[in-house]
Motif scaffolding. Structure first.
Motif, mmCIF file in Angstrom:
data_model
loop_
_atom_site.group_PDB
_atom_site.id
_atom_site.type_symbol
_atom_site.label_atom_id
_atom_site.label_comp_id
_atom_site.label_asym_id
_atom_site.label_seq_id
_atom_site.Cartn_x
_atom_site.Cartn_y
_atom_site.Cartn_z
ATOM 1 N N THR A 1 0.826 -1.210 0.000
ATOM 2 C CA THR A 1 0.000 0.000 0.000
ATOM 3 C C THR A 1 0.857 1.255 0.000
ATOM 4 N N TYR A 2 1.886 1.256 0.852
ATOM 5 C CA TYR A 2 2.799 2.397 0.910
ATOM 6 C C TYR A 2 3.505 2.586 -0.432
ATOM 7 N N GLN A 3 3.917 1.482 -1.045
ATOM 8 C CA GLN A 3 4.592 1.565 -2.341
ATOM 9 C C GLN A 3 3.698 2.204 -3.390
ATOM 10 N N PHE B 1 -5.698 5.742 6.132
ATOM 11 C CA PHE B 1 -5.222 6.982 5.503
ATOM 12 C C PHE B 1 -4.656 6.707 4.112
ATOM 13 N N PHE B 2 -3.800 5.686 3.987
ATOM 14 C CA PHE B 2 -3.208 5.350 2.693
ATOM 15 C C PHE B 2 -4.262 4.878 1.698
ATOM 16 N N LEU C 1 -5.293 6.347 -2.108
ATOM 17 C CA LEU C 1 -5.391 5.519 -3.311
ATOM 18 C C LEU C 1 -6.771 5.603 -3.949
ATOM 19 N N ALA C 2 -7.831 5.708 -3.120
ATOM 20 C CA ALA C 2 -9.192 5.741 -3.646
ATOM 21 C C ALA C 2 -9.571 7.103 -4.208
ATOM 22 N N GLU C 3 -9.049 8.166 -3.607
ATOM 23 C CA GLU C 3 -9.504 9.513 -3.954
ATOM 24 C C GLU C 3 -8.541 10.280 -4.845
ATOM 25 N N TYR C 4 -7.384 9.700 -5.097
ATOM 26 C CA TYR C 4 -6.368 10.442 -5.863
ATOM 27 C C TYR C 4 -6.856 10.729 -7.280
ATOM 28 N N ILE C 5 -6.718 11.969 -7.703
ATOM 29 C CA ILE C 5 -7.056 12.389 -9.067
ATOM 30 C C ILE C 5 -5.802 12.995 -9.688
#
Length: 223
Positions: free
Chosen positions: A173-175, A206-207, A211-215
Motif C-alpha cells: 500500500t505504501y509503495q 489513511f493510505f 489511493l481511492a480519492e487520488y485524481i
C-alpha cells in the motif's frame, strides 16, 4: 582523515572492517611502497568491460596486499585497491579512486570491494541529502533547545526515515502511494494537508483513502 592509522585502529578495535579512501597526496609512504611493488610485479591488474546503455566502459582494477599506512615500524598494514573507469571509444578517464581495507583482496572480490567503497557517496546522496532537502527538514546544524531537544528531534527524524525505508521495501500500500506521490516533498505536503482537515483511524485507512480519492493533475483540472 578516515584512512589515517588512528581511525583504522579504532575501527578494528571496535570489531569493524573498513574500506576508506586513500589518496596519493595524503599517503606518501604507502604510494612509494606501491611503486616498488609494481616494479616487482606484485600489483595485480584486471580489466572488465561494461555497457552502461550508451557506451562501453572499461573498468581497470589494481590491487596489492600488506602496504604500510605510514613510515615507521609501528605502521599498520592494509590492503590497497584502485579503480579507473575509461570510455573505451575515446579512452577518456571518467572516474578514478583508491581505497585501503582490512579485507583480503582477490581477483574474485576486488569489484565488490570497490563497489562498497563507492557506496559512501550513495549513502551521502540518498541518505543525508534526503534528510536535509526532501521533506525531513534535518538542518546541517541541528542545534535546537538547550538540553536534549536537538537529540530528541534528530532521533524522531531518523526513526521516520527508517520506517519509511522499511515500508518502501515491504508494504504494498505504501509503495502504491509513493508511486502516486513520487517526490517526498509532495508526500509530506499531502499528509499535512489531509491530516489537518480529516481524522483517520489508522495509517492503513489513511493510505487507502489516498489511493481511492487520488485524481491525477492534468491540464484540464489544474485550475
Amino acid at each position: 582523515m578516515y584512512s589515517r592509522q588512528p581511525i583504522c585502529q579504532l575501527a578494528l578495535k571496535q570489531g569493524y572492517n573498513f574500506i576508506f579512501v586513500c589518496l596519493e597526496t595524503s599517503h606518501k609512504t604507502l604510494y612509494e611502497w606501491l611503486e616498488f611493488l609494481e616494479r616487482s610485479g606484485e600489483v595485480t591488474t584486471v580489466e572488465k568491460k561494461q555497457w552502461d546503455g550508451r557506451k562501453n566502459l572499461i573498468y581497470r582494477y589494481r590491487y596489492a596486499s600488506r602496504v604500510p599506512l605510514r613510515d615507521g615500524d609501528s605502521s599498520l598494514e592494509a590492503n590497497w585497491c584502485e579503480v579507473t573507469v575509461i570510455n573505451e571509444k575515446t579512452q577518456k578517464i571518467i572516474y578514478r579512486n583508491n581505497w585501503i581495507t582490512n579485507h583480503k583482496i582477490t581477483l574474485n572480490n576486488v569489484e565488490e570491494i570497490v563497489k562498497a567503497g563507492r557506496s559512501r557517496w550513495k549513502v551521502e546522496n540518498e541518505g543525508n541529502n534526503v534528510l536535509k532537502n526532501h521533506g525531513y527538514n534535518l538542518e546541517h546544524n541541528f542545534g535546537h533547545g538547550q538540553n536534549h531537544l536537538c537529540e530528541f528531534l534528530l532521533s524522531l527524524n531518523l526513526l521516520a526515515f527508517l520506517f519509511h525505508t522499511v515500508l518502501d521495501l515491504v508494504n504494498y500500500t505504501y509503495q502504491k502511494v509513493r508511486e502516486l506521490l513520487a517526490t517526498r516533498t509532495s508526500f509530506f505536503n499531502d499528509i499535512r494537508t489531509l491530516l489537518k482537515f480529516i481524522w483517520f483511524k489508522s495509517w492503513s485507512e489513511f493510505f487507502l483513502f489516498i489511493l481511492a480519492e487520488y485524481i491525477p493533475l492534468t491540464k484540464g483540472n489544474s485550475s
